[in-house]
Enzyme design. Sequence first.
Site, PDB file in Angstrom:
ATOM      1  N   TYR A 142       0.780  -1.243   0.008  1.00 18.90           N
ATOM      2  CA  TYR A 142       0.128   0.117  -0.004  1.00 18.90           C
ATOM      3  C   TYR A 142       0.790   1.305   0.105  1.00 18.90           C
ATOM      4  O   TYR A 142       0.494   2.301  -0.337  1.00 18.90           O
ATOM      5  CB  TYR A 142      -0.765   0.090   1.308  1.00 18.90           C
ATOM      6  CG  TYR A 142      -2.237  -0.863   1.183  1.00 18.90           C
ATOM      7  CD1 TYR A 142      -2.279  -2.128   0.842  1.00 18.90           C
ATOM      8  CD2 TYR A 142      -3.340   0.058   1.211  1.00 18.90           C
ATOM      9  CE1 TYR A 142      -3.576  -2.568   0.475  1.00 18.90           C
ATOM     10  CE2 TYR A 142      -4.810  -0.838   1.226  1.00 18.90           C
ATOM     11  CZ  TYR A 142      -4.751  -1.884   1.100  1.00 18.90           C
ATOM     12  OH  TYR A 142      -5.867  -2.537   0.489  1.00 18.90           O
ATOM     13  N   LYS A 191       3.183 -15.345   2.745  1.00 16.94           N
ATOM     14  CA  LYS A 191       3.653 -16.255   1.651  1.00 16.94           C
ATOM     15  C   LYS A 191       5.234 -16.369   1.370  1.00 16.94           C
ATOM     16  O   LYS A 191       5.685 -15.959   0.398  1.00 16.94           O
ATOM     17  CB  LYS A 191       2.746 -15.206   0.441  1.00 16.94           C
ATOM     18  CG  LYS A 191       2.912 -15.914  -1.174  1.00 16.94           C
ATOM     19  CD  LYS A 191       1.799 -17.243  -1.200  1.00 16.94           C
ATOM     20  CE  LYS A 191       1.902 -17.858  -2.338  1.00 16.94           C
ATOM     21  NZ  LYS A 191       0.953 -18.977  -2.453  1.00 16.94           N
ATOM     22  N   ASP A 247      -6.193  -7.009   4.361  1.00 16.08           N
ATOM     23  CA  ASP A 247      -7.558  -6.520   3.783  1.00 16.08           C
ATOM     24  C   ASP A 247      -8.323  -7.516   2.880  1.00 16.08           C
ATOM     25  O   ASP A 247      -9.620  -7.380   3.072  1.00 16.08           O
ATOM     26  CB  ASP A 247      -6.824  -5.327   2.577  1.00 16.08           C
ATOM     27  CG  ASP A 247      -7.919  -4.825   1.662  1.00 16.08           C
ATOM     28  OD1 ASP A 247      -8.803  -4.213   2.366  1.00 16.08           O
ATOM     29  OD2 ASP A 247      -7.962  -4.749   0.513  1.00 16.08           O
ATOM     30  N   ASP A 251     -12.151  -8.975   4.781  1.00 15.38           N
ATOM     31  CA  ASP A 251     -13.454  -9.118   4.314  1.00 15.38           C
ATOM     32  C   ASP A 251     -14.036 -10.470   4.301  1.00 15.38           C
ATOM     33  O   ASP A 251     -15.277 -10.630   4.236  1.00 15.38           O
ATOM     34  CB  ASP A 251     -13.312  -8.841   2.674  1.00 15.38           C
ATOM     35  CG  ASP A 251     -13.479  -6.984   2.543  1.00 15.38           C
ATOM     36  OD1 ASP A 251     -13.186  -6.576   3.327  1.00 15.38           O
ATOM     37  OD2 ASP A 251     -14.098  -6.852   1.230  1.00 15.38           O
TER      38      ASP A 251
HETATM   39  C1  IPM Z   1     -10.415  -1.459   3.934  1.00 16.65           C
HETATM   40  C2  IPM Z   1     -10.590  -0.750   2.443  1.00 16.65           C
HETATM   41  C3  IPM Z   1      -9.472   0.208   2.224  1.00 16.65           C
HETATM   42  C4  IPM Z   1      -8.098  -0.680   2.205  1.00 16.65           C
HETATM   43  C5  IPM Z   1      -9.589   0.986   0.948  1.00 16.65           C
HETATM   44  C6  IPM Z   1     -11.134   1.762   0.844  1.00 16.65           C
HETATM   45  C7  IPM Z   1      -8.456   2.001   0.665  1.00 16.65           C
HETATM   46  O1  IPM Z   1     -10.908  -1.707   1.506  1.00 16.65           O
HETATM   47  O2  IPM Z   1     -10.406  -0.332   4.659  1.00 16.65           O
HETATM   48  O3  IPM Z   1     -10.426  -2.720   3.857  1.00 16.65           O
HETATM   49  O4  IPM Z   1      -7.944  -1.289   1.237  1.00 16.65           O
HETATM   50  O5  IPM Z   1      -7.465  -0.514   3.133  1.00 16.65           O
HETATM   51 MG    MG Z   2     -10.940  -3.708   2.636  1.00 13.71          MG
END
Ligand code: IPM
Ligand code: MG
Length: 356
Positions: A142, A191, A247, A251
């Site tokens: 990032y 990884k 990230d 999710d």
């Molecule tokens: C999260 C989101 C963010 C990330 C995006 C919106 C920049 O997906 O907080 O998980 O990738 O960190």
């Molecule tokens: Mg995210």
Amino acid sequence: MEYNIAVIKGDGIGPEVVDAAIEVLNEIGKKYKHNFKYEEVLAGGVAYDVYNNPLPEETLEICRNSDAVILGAVGGPKWDDLPGDKRPEAALLGLRKGLGLYANLRPAILFEALSDACPLKPEIIGEGLDICVVRELTGGIYFGDRGYKETEMGMAAYDIMIYSKQEIERIAKVAFNMAQKRSKILTSVDKANILESSRLWRKTVEEVAKDYPDVTLNHMYVDNAAMQLVRYPQQFDVIVTENMFGDILSDEASMITGSIGMLPSASLGENNKGMYEPVHGSAPDIAGQGKANPIATIMSIAMMLKYSFNLSEESENIEFAVKKALDEGHRTLDIVSKGDNALGTKEMTQVILKNI
Ligand code: IPM
Ligand code: MG
């Protein structure tokens, strides 16, 4: 006590869910006699529209000088075609980096009342789910060098994943401390069969582990971890991983709990400073309609009370109020069973307020 909180409502459903959470926080303030003071600042698409900059310096400065930051959500189709540094998401990254919030805690808890919402079979989910993903938040791909260059195959773009030992050490410590307070099992995801940065990650996490002999440390490759999360989620308690893997896995973990509309997060730096936001995004499709589930933001407020202000009882009061609302059968659109009545944002907030 007086607490100074910077409030970033952001885009889409952000303002609706933040307003709901602040109502709950004010109720806590009344009950326990705390003075929560708010300063609203702009970030994300709304800030771009006004200042041509998704993260004005003034916003960052006010957040720096606050005890904590509450954030709704940023982003939306309106700003999708802007260059990377003007996009609303750039505000999030700027806040994380600018405030030094390197540790992102993302609990994925399946509320008993919502076990029907879990997409996994009952025999897989068993007694429920309570996982905490500890995601490194200010390093890795990032924030590594990026750009374009000419190659044999023509023009190419690149993003570099880079980690210093120090960055790995400090996030590992956060995860080990968390594991110590929970079931003492930590899974570090990397990884290391491919990536050099993952090999340093694994080696460093092992070194830090020596200071935590009571915690059982496992390593897992990220592809396997993604698979194990849906095959046998109970094997996990605390998961620590680098920025992009975190990230993705957070999710995935959130979906197992039935609705991303339920999950809070805390982003922490040194000295208890933190930013608190729902894991879900700005949901432009339902923005302004009063339908959004406010629970993720309300639960983020509970995390703020616990981690930044050290107010555990107040924090547990909010968790209790939310759990009770769910146990009583109240549901917003995202978690309602077919045929049942769904509450709007305001109605759900009223139900939770009553339980405080
Ligand atoms: C999260 C989101 C963010 C990330 C995006 C919106 C920049 O997906 O907080 O998980 O990738 O960190
Ligand atoms: Mg995210």
